[in-house]
Write an enzyme that holds these catalytic residues in place. Sequence first.
Site, mmCIF file in Angstrom:
data_model
loop_
_atom_site.group_PDB
_atom_site.id
_atom_site.type_symbol
_atom_site.label_atom_id
_atom_site.label_comp_id
_atom_site.label_asym_id
_atom_site.label_seq_id
_atom_site.Cartn_x
_atom_site.Cartn_y
_atom_site.Cartn_z
ATOM 1 C CB SER A 1 22.947 31.049 -31.146
ATOM 2 O OG SER A 1 23.635 30.383 -32.045
ATOM 3 C CB ALA B 1 22.697 28.668 -26.205
ATOM 4 C CB CYS B 2 20.189 28.772 -31.011
ATOM 5 S SG CYS B 2 21.549 28.264 -32.219
ATOM 6 C CG ASP B 3 18.153 22.572 -31.650
ATOM 7 O OD1 ASP B 3 18.311 22.013 -30.667
ATOM 8 O OD2 ASP B 3 17.482 22.361 -32.678
ATOM 9 C CB ILE C 1 21.374 24.357 -26.001
ATOM 10 C CG1 ILE C 1 20.606 25.511 -26.155
ATOM 11 C CG2 ILE C 1 20.885 23.729 -24.498
ATOM 12 C CD1 ILE C 1 19.304 25.468 -26.155
#
Length: 484
Positions: A405, A397-399, A431
């Site tokens: 990600s 998960a990333c922004d 996320i």
Amino acid sequence: MTTTSAPARPGARVRVQKFGTFLSGMIMPNIAAFIAWGFITAFFIPTGWTPNETLASLVGPMIIYLLPLLIANMGGRMVYDTRGGVVGTIATMGVIVGTDIPMFIGAMIMGPLAAWIMKQVDKLWAGKIRAGFEMLVDNFSAGILGFALAIGAFFGISPLVTAFSDTLGAGVDFLVLTGLLPLASILVEPAKILFLNNAINHGVLTPLGIEQAAENGKSLLFLVEANPGPGLGLLLAVMFFGVGIARASAPGAIIIQFLGGIHEIYFPYVLMKPILVLSVIAGGATGVATNLIFDSGLRAPASPGSIFAVLIQTANDSYIGVILSVVLSATVSFLVAAIILRASRKRDLAALEGGKDAFGSAVDQNADNKGGSSRVGELLGQGGTATSTTISNVVFACDAGMGSSAMGATVLRKKLKDAGVAGVTVTNKAIANLDASADLVITHQDLTERARGAAPGAEHVSVENFMNSPKYDEVVQHIKGQQS
């Protein structure tokens, strides 16, 4: 296996990140539409590559109607799924028709707001509708509310958003005319390191840049955050003058950052030695100043911030300025970072010889400060021993859920395949889109706190570098141990 719980109250930085992610979440999924609009503009307007008056008629409707409505729909869906997207789109038409400028900011307000109001209205009669009347009530309630909100937006929200947009535009124009726009890098570059890059670029600079591009055919605002030069210069300095893991991993990071456009890859290198932020500030300011001097800019957003995306979106009269802005920003960033790294090189080498890698130590310390685990073994169990939770679904998960990600998921997928591990799904998400289906969530250490709040029932692992974290091997061994 011990599951870590979410903090009771997120810190200010996390709240700002969440708000920024929400703003960028309305823009990022629609970047393809912005790119398409940029191509149509680049080819068919009177000053384009292949001018065509008939096809150029697509430019206006797309920027006035299509792009804001896509943003509004996405914002509404983020709040209340498809139903919220529909009502948010209807309400945004009131803002669009009520003004004569592109209503990106209005769409980012009305889309989520209308969806939230629809959600509250539906709660009023939830479970109280007689069987067989559900579709009638749902459709008419959404239609009536959309009708009311569109009129309210036309008379109430449209003038306010127009005034706000004019104020922001005047502020940007003031910075441009006075030559002070390069000072924006003092705020932009440190904010990027805190993973607010998508919020700044797509939440603020892109809407303003689109308005400028609609008037002038280009905007330098698209390059204030997306210029890959500062990150390139920093990574080159680390490659030549860094030590340990940082130096060894820098060449690969350059490929990912400069060619792939994933700027998050260089953030850990700044975090290892925070004073290095001065190098990217200096580089960013240099790039902005260069574009100001040459009056250069892009036709549409460059996303991701790859040199290829930048060149594709460069306006016909701006190639010299844009290329110089990248080259000069990289040069300045490299020189400043080199001075800093050279000044501390002996101390860093001594620490490395003593068994302390500055890069790794800074990463572990930062993970502790953020409440993240710095050792996978402590979280997943020692020696790959099977634990109570069987991991079959790993989520990176990333922004935005698209860049870093995706890169991390690809790396872990390959490691699992090479280790002969089957039956494990590895995906990447934003996320904000995490749910209860994830068994293990892997995030950058600065985002782990937010990820825990979004998926409190999952195991969470913090990494400092999505490209080559040693923790991937520990995760692989743990999962392999579970299956043995």
